[in-house]
Design a protein around this motif. Structure first.
Motif, mmCIF file in Angstrom:
data_model
loop_
_atom_site.group_PDB
_atom_site.id
_atom_site.type_symbol
_atom_site.label_atom_id
_atom_site.label_comp_id
_atom_site.label_asym_id
_atom_site.label_seq_id
_atom_site.Cartn_x
_atom_site.Cartn_y
_atom_site.Cartn_z
ATOM 1 N N ASP A 1 0.838 -1.202 0.000
ATOM 2 C CA ASP A 1 0.000 0.000 0.000
ATOM 3 C C ASP A 1 0.871 1.249 0.000
ATOM 4 O OD1 ASP A 1 -2.695 -1.298 0.508
ATOM 5 O OD2 ASP A 1 -1.590 -1.999 2.260
ATOM 6 N N VAL A 2 0.288 2.341 -0.471
ATOM 7 C CA VAL A 2 0.959 3.647 -0.435
ATOM 8 C C VAL A 2 0.281 4.487 0.641
ATOM 9 C CG1 VAL A 2 1.593 5.711 -1.724
ATOM 10 C CG2 VAL A 2 1.479 3.506 -2.890
ATOM 11 N N THR A 3 1.028 4.794 1.701
ATOM 12 C CA THR A 3 0.521 5.602 2.802
ATOM 13 C C THR A 3 1.521 6.715 3.094
ATOM 14 O OG1 THR A 3 1.636 4.295 4.513
ATOM 15 C CG2 THR A 3 -0.565 3.558 3.825
ATOM 16 N N GLN A 4 1.146 7.613 3.990
ATOM 17 C CA GLN A 4 2.056 8.681 4.407
ATOM 18 C C GLN A 4 3.369 8.088 4.920
ATOM 19 O OE1 GLN A 4 1.847 11.994 4.382
ATOM 20 N NE2 GLN A 4 -0.305 12.540 4.194
ATOM 21 N N ALA A 5 3.261 7.070 5.768
ATOM 22 C CA ALA A 5 4.453 6.472 6.356
ATOM 23 C C ALA A 5 5.337 5.817 5.307
ATOM 24 C CB ALA A 5 4.050 5.448 7.417
ATOM 25 N N VAL A 6 4.731 5.188 4.325
ATOM 26 C CA VAL A 6 5.494 4.544 3.254
ATOM 27 C C VAL A 6 6.236 5.588 2.425
ATOM 28 C CG1 VAL A 6 5.306 3.217 1.113
ATOM 29 C CG2 VAL A 6 4.045 2.483 3.146
ATOM 30 N N PRO B 1 -3.200 0.080 -6.206
ATOM 31 C CA PRO B 1 -3.237 1.426 -6.796
ATOM 32 C C PRO B 1 -3.566 2.473 -5.742
ATOM 33 C CG PRO B 1 -4.459 -0.132 -8.151
ATOM 34 C CD PRO B 1 -4.139 -0.842 -6.877
ATOM 35 N N PHE B 2 -2.797 3.558 -5.739
ATOM 36 C CA PHE B 2 -3.028 4.623 -4.768
ATOM 37 C C PHE B 2 -4.366 5.305 -5.021
ATOM 38 C CE2 PHE B 2 -2.295 9.159 -3.516
ATOM 39 C CZ PHE B 2 -2.342 8.951 -2.148
ATOM 40 N N LEU B 3 -4.698 5.517 -6.273
ATOM 41 C CA LEU B 3 -5.985 6.119 -6.635
ATOM 42 C C LEU B 3 -6.898 5.025 -7.186
ATOM 43 C CD1 LEU B 3 -4.730 9.429 -8.307
ATOM 44 C CD2 LEU B 3 -5.624 9.125 -5.990
ATOM 45 N N LEU B 4 -7.252 4.082 -6.328
ATOM 46 C CA LEU B 4 -8.099 2.967 -6.745
ATOM 47 C C LEU B 4 -9.472 3.461 -7.178
ATOM 48 C CD1 LEU B 4 -8.222 -0.098 -7.035
ATOM 49 C CD2 LEU B 4 -9.031 -0.226 -4.681
ATOM 50 N N LYS B 5 -9.953 4.509 -6.509
ATOM 51 C CA LYS B 5 -11.204 5.172 -6.885
ATOM 52 C C LYS B 5 -10.897 6.622 -7.219
ATOM 53 C CE LYS B 5 -14.157 2.264 -3.968
ATOM 54 N NZ LYS B 5 -15.166 2.240 -2.876
ATOM 55 N N GLY B 6 -11.694 7.192 -8.092
ATOM 56 C CA GLY B 6 -11.478 8.569 -8.504
ATOM 57 C C GLY B 6 -11.649 9.551 -7.340
ATOM 58 N N VAL B 7 -10.909 10.645 -7.401
ATOM 59 C CA VAL B 7 -11.048 11.703 -6.398
ATOM 60 C C VAL B 7 -11.337 13.021 -7.106
ATOM 61 C CG1 VAL B 7 -9.540 10.591 -4.728
ATOM 62 C CG2 VAL B 7 -8.563 12.154 -6.399
ATOM 63 N N ASN B 8 -11.977 13.954 -6.396
ATOM 64 C CA ASN B 8 -12.318 15.250 -6.971
ATOM 65 C C ASN B 8 -11.306 16.329 -6.629
ATOM 66 O OD1 ASN B 8 -14.770 14.316 -8.120
ATOM 67 N ND2 ASN B 8 -15.773 14.487 -6.123
ATOM 68 N N ALA C 1 8.656 8.794 -8.203
ATOM 69 C CA ALA C 1 7.644 8.269 -9.116
ATOM 70 C C ALA C 1 6.867 7.146 -8.422
ATOM 71 C CB ALA C 1 8.305 7.754 -10.390
ATOM 72 N N LEU C 2 5.685 6.851 -8.934
ATOM 73 C CA LEU C 2 4.838 5.809 -8.349
ATOM 74 C C LEU C 2 4.285 4.930 -9.452
ATOM 75 C CD1 LEU C 2 3.159 4.479 -6.080
ATOM 76 C CD2 LEU C 2 1.461 6.288 -6.391
ATOM 77 N N PHE C 3 4.460 3.624 -9.277
ATOM 78 C CA PHE C 3 3.902 2.658 -10.231
ATOM 79 C C PHE C 3 3.173 1.587 -9.442
ATOM 80 C CE2 PHE C 3 3.919 -1.230 -12.749
ATOM 81 C CZ PHE C 3 3.516 -0.771 -13.992
ATOM 82 N N SER C 4 1.953 1.233 -9.876
ATOM 83 C CA SER C 4 1.163 0.207 -9.188
ATOM 84 C C SER C 4 0.971 -0.998 -10.105
ATOM 85 C CB SER C 4 -0.206 0.766 -8.778
ATOM 86 O OG SER C 4 -0.051 1.807 -7.841
ATOM 87 N N ASN D 1 -2.326 -6.895 -12.912
ATOM 88 C CA ASN D 1 -1.270 -7.415 -13.782
ATOM 89 C C ASN D 1 -0.211 -8.182 -12.993
ATOM 90 O OD1 ASN D 1 -0.762 -4.839 -12.737
ATOM 91 N ND2 ASN D 1 0.743 -4.341 -14.288
ATOM 92 N N ALA D 2 -0.087 -7.915 -11.698
ATOM 93 C CA ALA D 2 0.794 -8.722 -10.844
ATOM 94 C C ALA D 2 0.083 -9.998 -10.406
ATOM 95 C CB ALA D 2 1.233 -7.924 -9.623
#
Length: 239
Positions: free
Chosen positions: A15-20, A37-44, A65-68, A72-73
Motif C-alpha cells: 500500500d501507499v501511505t504517508q508512512a510509506v 493502486p493509490f488512486l483505486l477510486k477517482g477523487v475530486n 515516481a509511483l507505479f502500481s 497485472n501482478a
C-alpha cells in the motif's frame, strides 16, 4: 512521475501511505512500486489537506515516481496467488480463472497435507498480523485440492467450489457470501472449507518475488517493512 526520470532505487510496498512515502524519502528512493493502486477510486481534489493530496504533494516535491502493479501482478506466472501456492508446496498448479493475458486469476493445486498442517504452513509463510488466520472445518481433514486467491476473493467463491477444491484460501471473506457457499457445499454433499487470511499479509509475500525478479536490472531494490494492515489488536475473550 516523469517517464524519462532515471531510476536507481525502488521501494516495494503493498500500500501507499504517508508512512510509506516518508520511508521512500528517507531511503532516497526514486520510485515506489506498489501492489495496490493509490488512486483505486477517482477523487475530486488533491489539495494538500486531503489524504490523497498530501501524499501526491510529497511524491512530487521529492521527485518520487509511483507505479502500481495490481491485477497485472496477480495474473502473471509468478503472481500473488502462485507465490503462496509454491510456499505451501502445492503441485500440478493451474489457474482458478483463465484470463485473456497472463497466467490467470488465482490458482488451484494438489496437496496431501491435513487442514492443520496446511494452516500451520500458511501461518509461517505469511507475515504475522493481529487478526491471524480464520478457518472452517476439522484440523484432521486430509486435503487433496486447494484453491487460492490472494487478496479479496469472495467474488470467486463459486469458482473455488466448482473447481473441486477441498479448501479455498483468500482474504476479506464476508459473512453472507461465505455462509452461502458453505451451505451450497453441504447441499451438494461436498466437504468444502475456507481459510481467511489477512489481505496485506497475503500480498506482502509477492514483494519478495518482485524483488528477486527486479534485481536482475541492477537497480537497488528495497522492501518496505511498514505493516499497512489496518488492524493492530484482537480481543477474543472467552464467555
Amino acid at each position: 512521475g516523469n517517464l524519462d526520470q532515471e531510476i536507481q532505487k525502488i521501494l516495494l510496498t503493498v500500500d501507499v501511505t504517508q508512512a510509506v512515502v516518508d520511508e521512500a524519502i528517507n531511503l532516497k528512493a526514486d520510485l515506489i512500486l506498489a501492489h495496490h493502486p493509490f488512486l483505486l477510486k477517482g477523487v475530486n481534489s488533491i489539495q494538500e489537506q486531503s489524504s490523497k493530496g498530501s501524499v501526491v504533494s510529497k511524491l512530487i516535491k521529492h521527485d518520487i515516481a509511483l507505479f502500481s502493479a495490481h491485477t497485472n501482478a496477480d495474473v502473471q506466472l509468478n503472481g500473488t496467488s502462485v507465490e503462496i501456492a509454491k510456499r505451501l508446496g502445492l503441485r500440478s498448479l493451474r489457474p482458478l480463472i483463465q484470463t485473456p493475458v497472463g497466467y490467470g486469476i488465482g490458482v488451484v493445486g494438489e496437496t496431501d497435507l491435513s487442514m492443520l498442517e496446511l494452516a500451520a504452513a500458511l501461518d509461517v509463510n505469511i507475515p504475522q498480523t493481529a487478526t491471524g488466520i480464520r478457518g472452517t472445518g476439522d484440523f484432521d481433514d486430509v486435503l487433496k485440492k486447494v484453491a487460492i486467491c490472494a487478496g479479496a476473493g469472495d467474488s470467486y467463491l463459486q469458482e473455488a467450489l466448482d473447481s473441486g477444491a477441498d479448501l479455498y484460501i483468500t482474504s476479506d471473506l464476508r459473512h453472507h457470501p461465505a455462509l452461502e457457499i458453505m451451505e451450497q457445499a453441504k447441499a451438494r454433499g461436498i466437504n468444502f472449507n475456507l481459510l481467511d487470511i489477512p489481505h496485506w499479509a497475503a500480498e506482502y509475500v509477492w514483494l519478495e518475488r518482485a524483488k528477486s525478479d527486479l534485481e536482475s536490472t541492477g537497480l537497488e531494490i528495497e522492501i518496505c517493512d511498514i505493516r499497512t494492515d489496518v488492524f493492530n489488536f484482537l480481543i477474543n475473550l472467552p464467555p
